[in-house]
Scaffold this motif. Structure first.
Motif, PDB file in Angstrom:
ATOM      1  N   THR A 349       0.913  -1.009   0.687  1.00  0.00           N
ATOM      2  CA  THR A 349       0.059   0.091   0.025  1.00  0.00           C
ATOM      3  C   THR A 349       0.524   0.917  -0.167  1.00  0.00           C
ATOM      4  OG1 THR A 349      -0.355   0.109   2.369  1.00  0.00           O
ATOM      5  CG2 THR A 349      -1.638  -1.312   1.595  1.00  0.00           C
ATOM      6  N   LEU A 350       2.046   0.831  -0.165  1.00  0.00           N
ATOM      7  CA  LEU A 350       2.602   1.985  -0.174  1.00  0.00           C
ATOM      8  C   LEU A 350       3.124   2.953  -1.380  1.00  0.00           C
ATOM      9  CD1 LEU A 350       6.371   0.068   0.601  1.00  0.00           C
ATOM     10  CD2 LEU A 350       4.738   0.778   2.199  1.00  0.00           C
ATOM     11  N   PHE A 351       3.479   4.237  -1.462  1.00  0.00           N
ATOM     12  CA  PHE A 351       3.559   5.236  -2.582  1.00  0.00           C
ATOM     13  C   PHE A 351       3.507   4.255  -4.189  1.00  0.00           C
ATOM     14  CE2 PHE A 351       3.152   8.776  -4.872  1.00  0.00           C
ATOM     15  CZ  PHE A 351       4.284   9.709  -5.607  1.00  0.00           C
ATOM     16  N   ALA A 352       3.059   4.240  -5.149  1.00  0.00           N
ATOM     17  CA  ALA A 352       3.991   3.903  -5.852  1.00  0.00           C
ATOM     18  C   ALA A 352       5.312   3.451  -6.160  1.00  0.00           C
ATOM     19  CB  ALA A 352       2.642   3.755  -6.960  1.00  0.00           C
ATOM     20  N   PRO A 353       5.854   4.718  -6.528  1.00  0.00           N
ATOM     21  CA  PRO A 353       7.383   4.467  -6.823  1.00  0.00           C
ATOM     22  C   PRO A 353       8.138   4.290  -5.656  1.00  0.00           C
ATOM     23  CG  PRO A 353       6.324   6.491  -7.355  1.00  0.00           C
ATOM     24  CD  PRO A 353       5.696   6.006  -6.478  1.00  0.00           C
ATOM     25  N   SER A 354       7.368   4.385  -3.993  1.00  0.00           N
ATOM     26  CA  SER A 354       8.207   3.911  -3.466  1.00  0.00           C
ATOM     27  C   SER A 354       8.932   2.178  -3.175  1.00  0.00           C
ATOM     28  CB  SER A 354       7.065   4.547  -1.380  1.00  0.00           C
ATOM     29  OG  SER A 354       7.018   5.314  -2.004  1.00  0.00           O
ATOM     30  N   LEU A 355       7.236   1.910  -3.755  1.00  0.00           N
ATOM     31  CA  LEU A 355       6.996   0.687  -3.625  1.00  0.00           C
ATOM     32  C   LEU A 355       8.790   0.242  -4.704  1.00  0.00           C
ATOM     33  CD1 LEU A 355       6.672  -2.760  -3.637  1.00  0.00           C
ATOM     34  CD2 LEU A 355       4.841  -2.236  -5.660  1.00  0.00           C
ATOM     35  N   LEU A 505       2.397 -10.840  -6.147  1.00  0.00           N
ATOM     36  CA  LEU A 505       2.617  -9.145  -5.469  1.00  0.00           C
ATOM     37  C   LEU A 505       1.136  -8.153  -5.637  1.00  0.00           C
ATOM     38  CD1 LEU A 505       4.003  -7.009  -3.905  1.00  0.00           C
ATOM     39  CD2 LEU A 505       5.414  -6.812  -6.258  1.00  0.00           C
ATOM     40  N   SER A 506       0.181  -7.938  -4.823  1.00  0.00           N
ATOM     41  CA  SER A 506      -0.915  -6.720  -5.341  1.00  0.00           C
ATOM     42  C   SER A 506      -0.114  -5.608  -4.810  1.00  0.00           C
ATOM     43  CB  SER A 506      -1.541  -7.372  -5.029  1.00  0.00           C
ATOM     44  OG  SER A 506      -2.068  -8.805  -5.363  1.00  0.00           O
ATOM     45  N   VAL A 507      -0.899  -4.726  -4.827  1.00  0.00           N
ATOM     46  CA  VAL A 507      -1.498  -3.187  -4.965  1.00  0.00           C
ATOM     47  C   VAL A 507      -2.664  -2.729  -4.227  1.00  0.00           C
ATOM     48  CG1 VAL A 507       0.916  -2.811  -6.259  1.00  0.00           C
ATOM     49  CG2 VAL A 507      -1.075  -2.110  -7.117  1.00  0.00           C
ATOM     50  N   ASP A 519     -11.962   5.921  -1.189  1.00  0.00           N
ATOM     51  CA  ASP A 519     -11.462   4.717  -2.071  1.00  0.00           C
ATOM     52  C   ASP A 519      -9.625   3.567  -1.917  1.00  0.00           C
ATOM     53  OD1 ASP A 519     -11.226   7.743  -3.968  1.00  0.00           O
ATOM     54  OD2 ASP A 519     -12.500   6.217  -4.651  1.00  0.00           O
ATOM     55  N   CYS A 520      -9.614   4.769  -0.758  1.00  0.00           N
ATOM     56  CA  CYS A 520      -8.485   3.152   0.181  1.00  0.00           C
ATOM     57  C   CYS A 520      -8.750   2.310   0.445  1.00  0.00           C
ATOM     58  CB  CYS A 520      -7.077   4.055   0.927  1.00  0.00           C
ATOM     59  SG  CYS A 520      -7.227   5.775   0.476  1.00  0.00           S
ATOM     60  N   VAL A 521      -9.819   2.348   1.934  1.00  0.00           N
ATOM     61  CA  VAL A 521     -10.535   1.214   2.281  1.00  0.00           C
ATOM     62  C   VAL A 521     -11.560   0.543   0.987  1.00  0.00           C
ATOM     63  CG1 VAL A 521     -12.330   0.969   3.934  1.00  0.00           C
ATOM     64  CG2 VAL A 521     -11.411   2.843   4.049  1.00  0.00           C
ATOM     65  N   ARG A 522     -11.225   0.833   0.319  1.00  0.00           N
ATOM     66  CA  ARG A 522     -12.459  -0.198  -0.942  1.00  0.00           C
ATOM     67  C   ARG A 522     -10.889  -0.763  -1.635  1.00  0.00           C
ATOM     68  NH1 ARG A 522     -16.708  -0.003  -5.182  1.00  0.00           N
ATOM     69  NH2 ARG A 522     -16.828  -1.255  -6.236  1.00  0.00           N
ATOM     70  N   SER A 523      -9.790  -0.112  -2.577  1.00  0.00           N
ATOM     71  CA  SER A 523      -9.020  -1.364  -2.700  1.00  0.00           C
ATOM     72  C   SER A 523      -8.740  -2.157  -1.986  1.00  0.00           C
ATOM     73  CB  SER A 523      -8.001   0.244  -2.998  1.00  0.00           C
ATOM     74  OG  SER A 523      -7.188   0.499  -1.512  1.00  0.00           O
ATOM     75  N   ALA A 524      -8.271  -1.817  -0.407  1.00  0.00           N
ATOM     76  CA  ALA A 524      -7.790  -2.150  -0.240  1.00  0.00           C
ATOM     77  C   ALA A 524      -8.887  -4.167   0.185  1.00  0.00           C
ATOM     78  CB  ALA A 524      -7.829  -2.520   1.858  1.00  0.00           C
ATOM     79  N   ARG A 525     -10.324  -3.613   0.469  1.00  0.00           N
ATOM     80  CA  ARG A 525     -11.147  -4.496   0.727  1.00  0.00           C
ATOM     81  C   ARG A 525     -11.415  -5.512  -1.024  1.00  0.00           C
ATOM     82  NH1 ARG A 525     -16.892  -5.478  -0.950  1.00  0.00           N
ATOM     83  NH2 ARG A 525     -17.532  -6.700   0.691  1.00  0.00           N
ATOM     84  N   ASP A 526     -10.991  -4.762  -1.853  1.00  0.00           N
ATOM     85  CA  ASP A 526     -11.347  -5.620  -3.187  1.00  0.00           C
ATOM     86  C   ASP A 526      -9.577  -6.498  -3.288  1.00  0.00           C
ATOM     87  OD1 ASP A 526     -12.563  -3.349  -4.901  1.00  0.00           O
ATOM     88  OD2 ASP A 526     -13.888  -4.175  -3.380  1.00  0.00           O
ATOM     89  N   GLY A 534      -8.529 -15.650  -5.816  1.00  0.00           N
ATOM     90  CA  GLY A 534      -7.910 -16.357  -6.668  1.00  0.00           C
ATOM     91  C   GLY A 534      -8.178 -15.581  -7.892  1.00  0.00           C
ATOM     92  N   ARG A 535      -9.276 -14.411  -7.825  1.00  0.00           N
ATOM     93  CA  ARG A 535      -9.097 -13.190  -9.339  1.00  0.00           C
ATOM     94  C   ARG A 535      -9.034 -12.403  -9.555  1.00  0.00           C
ATOM     95  NH1 ARG A 535     -15.343 -14.509 -10.183  1.00  0.00           N
ATOM     96  NH2 ARG A 535     -15.834 -16.759  -9.217  1.00  0.00           N
ATOM     97  N   SER A 536      -8.564 -11.855  -8.554  1.00  0.00           N
ATOM     98  CA  SER A 536      -7.167 -10.524  -8.508  1.00  0.00           C
ATOM     99  C   SER A 536      -5.695 -11.090  -8.174  1.00  0.00           C
ATOM    100  CB  SER A 536      -7.446  -9.693  -7.596  1.00  0.00           C
ATOM    101  OG  SER A 536      -6.463  -8.639  -7.918  1.00  0.00           O
ATOM    102  N   LEU A 537      -4.919 -10.450  -9.132  1.00  0.00           N
ATOM    103  CA  LEU A 537      -3.339 -10.550  -9.425  1.00  0.00           C
ATOM    104  C   LEU A 537      -2.335  -9.985  -8.760  1.00  0.00           C
ATOM    105  CD1 LEU A 537      -3.062 -13.829 -11.570  1.00  0.00           C
ATOM    106  CD2 LEU A 537      -3.410 -14.135  -9.199  1.00  0.00           C
ATOM    107  N   THR A 538      -3.183  -8.185  -8.597  1.00  0.00           N
ATOM    108  CA  THR A 538      -2.432  -7.531  -8.446  1.00  0.00           C
ATOM    109  C   THR A 538      -2.902  -6.525  -8.357  1.00  0.00           C
ATOM    110  OG1 THR A 538      -2.701  -6.156 -11.110  1.00  0.00           O
ATOM    111  CG2 THR A 538      -1.640  -8.123 -11.368  1.00  0.00           C
ATOM    112  N   GLY A 539      -3.990  -5.891  -8.430  1.00  0.00           N
ATOM    113  CA  GLY A 539      -5.074  -5.213  -8.001  1.00  0.00           C
ATOM    114  C   GLY A 539      -5.473  -4.029  -8.837  1.00  0.00           C
ATOM    115  N   LEU A 540      -4.790  -4.237 -10.380  1.00  0.00           N
ATOM    116  CA  LEU A 540      -5.118  -3.311 -10.863  1.00  0.00           C
ATOM    117  C   LEU A 540      -5.766  -3.712 -12.440  1.00  0.00           C
ATOM    118  CD1 LEU A 540      -1.264  -1.681 -10.879  1.00  0.00           C
ATOM    119  CD2 LEU A 540      -3.610  -0.841  -9.837  1.00  0.00           C
ATOM    120  N   GLU A 541      -6.488  -4.594 -11.857  1.00  0.00           N
ATOM    121  CA  GLU A 541      -6.900  -5.825 -12.871  1.00  0.00           C
ATOM    122  C   GLU A 541      -8.104  -4.560 -13.597  1.00  0.00           C
ATOM    123  OE1 GLU A 541      -6.404  -6.989 -10.614  1.00  0.00           O
ATOM    124  OE2 GLU A 541      -5.215  -8.727 -10.943  1.00  0.00           O
TER     125      GLU A 541
END
Ligand code: FAD
Ligand SMILES: C=Cc1c2[nH]c(c1C)Cc1[nH]c(c(CCC(=O)O)c1C)Cc1[nH]c(c(C)c1CCC(=O)O)Cc1[nH]c(c(C)c1C=C)C2
Length: 550
Positions: A349-355, A505-507, A519-526, A534-541
């Protein structure tokens, strides 16, 4: 992108029946039905252990959903600071007027979107309902939003009728003609895959509406520049309406509410369990908590500490994250000479460039590295004298069209905190910088910051009194900017993560699918539900396909 119904944009461009302008969530087909039977494996192998990187609201939420949906899986959350909550950061200052609460980051949450329902469901499960402060739609704090446009505060119209009735407001000059002309504008050229919000709104309406109203709205959410932020990411309903109906206004007046498919599924999952709390929140515009917004992050941390399979490690410096097919994801934790600890899956859940900087060179993604963010100077001021403000309301925003002579401090806006949460005196927060400070390497010190904030209040609100208390925080890289081409870059990031880490590795978090707390809470739940099913492999589908229904 997810329906965050950005309030500023929504209010500025919402017509009576127009669906709120929002950044919507993509809805790949595989997210169409709620996951009844959550498995413990992904296509790439069993989920034996999960590392969550980051202890902000997204990381805490991800660990919390794992502890609820898969209590037998060991979860370790890593946070570099000694505190949890990330930007949720309420500061309490003792004074002669009692304890004064300053919000150094977020302060209000919207209840009325599907992502808002996810947060409400979490609040109910955390038994926080009695801690809520509800701000009704009928209060000035909800209804009155202003734009400073030389040389006065202009109250924002909240409907088409009030647009029609306020042609003489300086900030409304040219707006009505822009609205009336919009249905007759040509569609965008076929090959145009994205453009800036400024270009899109100027093309559909006119420059006045773009540079005065919408510019202010984007200052109030992203602290961002209308000429850099992506129309496709931030205004997807408008973007789609031009493509399918050839006009935003015709789409609005046709009352064709479109929404992402997975919004329907999420609403169906949560509606019944939350009927009671939603009924009690009926008529609420925004809400917060009696003891500040960090009530939510502290409650999550408390709940997690009761979970036997969850370990929270604060004050740790993460080293490289590698990927070894046979061992999963050995994460090097730079805490003494410990050898790398391997996890079968990681949720960052880090800022993308930090990850990205933690990944081995060959597995890095230029798309993750491309996400920019802006720095905001947040100056909280408390005056013992009550009712110092010339008007009542949520606050005011300052569009980039305001000449620097009227805004030399590069302020983005001012929040009237004492109108949204009770306070004995007058409390305001001045937000400065954002996109104006892009490329800056030095910033005002605390003394200079207070001087700048007071100058803004004197010029725009005629407040000359010396504040009783001040609090200054420089929030570095605090709000990610979804600049033109964001969606395409996130689709490439999805491919990079899939190829590099094979679904391990998912984000999630504010770098991707929305910057609001909901949006942040929703992205965590999703991302957790996607991982367990097993239906989401990166969080960016979601960036790969979007399904909308009306
Ligand atoms: C000034 C301001 C006002 C806002 N106002 C609102 C509002 O009114 N309403 C609203 O809905 N939203 C608002 N937001 C947006 C919202 O607060 C944020 O988008 C949200 O809190 C982001 O949460 P996150 O967990 O995704 O990220 P963060 O809060 O950034 O959490 C990331 C965490 O990871 C940690 N970390 C970073 N690097 C490492 C590392 N290498 N190893 C371990 N840990 C690491 C950080 O310390 C941090 O704790 C506001 C934001 C700001 C800055
Ligand atoms: C002046 C600068 C800013 C102000 N708030 C923010 C900035 C950069 C940050 C921010 N505020 C909100 C969000 C979440 C948006 C979402 O998608 O959920 C973020 C990232 C919430 C928000 N912003 C405004 C309102 C009215 C709200 C809360 C209620 C709602 O969502 O309707 C607009 C606004 N922001 C600021 C002011 C002074 C203002 C309007 C006058 C401060």
């Amino acid at each position: 992108m997810r329906p965050t119904a950005n309030p500023q944009i929504r209010r500025l461009l919402t017509l009576p029946s127009f669906s709120p302008v929002s950044s919507l969530r993509f809805s790949p087909s595989h997210r169409q039905t709620p996951h009844r039977h959550l498995h413990r494996t992904t296509p790439t192998g069993a989920i034996e252990s999960v590392a969550v990187l980051g202890g902000g609201i997204t990381g805490l939420s991800a660990a919390w959903y794992l502890s609820k949906l898969a209590p037998s899986i060991p979860v370790t959350l890593f946070e570099k600071l000694d505190r949890l909550g990330g930007w949720l950061n309420t500061k309490r200052v003792e004074s002669e007027d009692g304890t004064i609460q300053f919000e150094q980051g977020p302060r209000t949450i919207r209840p009325w979107t599907v992502s808002g329902l996810v947060t409400i469901d979490m609040i109910r499960q955390l038994d926080l309902e009695k801690e809520l402060i509800l701000i009704s739609k009928n209060t000035p704090a909800a209804k009155n939003r202003f734009i400073y446009f030389p040389d006065r505060l202009n109250q924002l119209p909240s409907s088409l009728l009030s647009v029609l009735l306020s042609p003489n407001l300086p900030v409304m000059k040219g707006v009505l003609t822009g609205i009336l002309a919009e249905p007759f504008r040509k569609r965008r050229p076929a090959g145009l895959t994205d453009e800036s919000v400024g270009s899109f709104i100027s093309r559909r309406f006119n420059k006045a509406l773009a540079n005065n109203l919408v510019s202010a709205a984007l200052h109030g959410i992203y602290a961002g520049d209308i000429d850099q932020l992506s129309a496709k990411s931030l205004l997807p309903r408008f973007w789609l309406a031009e493509e399918h109906q050839g006009s935003l206004m015709r789409s609005a007046l046709s009352n064709k509410m479109i929404e992402p498919v997975d919004d329907q599924a999420t609403r169906a999952e949560l509606r019944d369990d939350n009927a009671g709390i939603c009924a009690r929140m009926e008529g609420t515009n925004v809400y917060s908590f009696k003891d500040g917004i960090e009530t939510l992050s502290l409650a999550l941390a408390r709940d997690l500490k009761k979970s036997p399979n969850v370990t929270i490690k604060t004050g740790v410096k993460l080293g490289n994250i590698n990927y070894v097919k046979t061992q999963g994801l050995p994460i090097n934790i730079i805490e003494g000479s410990n050898k790398p600890i391997s996890y079968s899956h990681v949720i960052s859940t880090l800022f993308a460039p930090s990850l990205n900087s933690l990944l081995p060179e060959p597995l890095r993604s230029p798309s993750l590295a491309s996400v920019q963010a802006v720095t905001v100077l947040v100056v909280n001021l408390y005056y013992r004298t009550p009712n110092l403000l010339p008007v009542q309301g949520f606050g005011y925003l300052i569009p980039k069209s305001v000449p620097s002579s009227e805004n030399p401090e590069k302020a983005l806006g001012v929040i009237f905190d004492s109108d949204t949460t009770p306070s004995p005196g007058t409390k305001v927060t001045v937000m400065i910088g954002g996109h104006y400070w892009q490329g800056h390497t030095s910033y005002p010190d605390k003394h200079e910051a207070v001087k700048m904030a007071r100058a803004v209040l004197q010029r725009h609100l005629r407040i000359t009194e010396t504040p009783t208390l001040t609090n200054v925080t420089l929030q570095k890289d605090c709000i990610p900017q979804y600049t033109v081409g964001h969606d395409e870059r996130m689709e490439m990031a999805h491919e990079d993560l899939l190829t590099g880490f094979n679904g391990r590795l998912s984000v999630a978090g504010n770098s991707y699918l929305g910057v609001g707390l909901n949006d942040c809470v929703r992205s965590a739940r999703d991302v957790v539900k996607g991982l367990l099913s097993g239906r989401s492999l990166t969080g960016l589908e979601g960036f790969k396909g979007k399904q909308w229904v009306s």
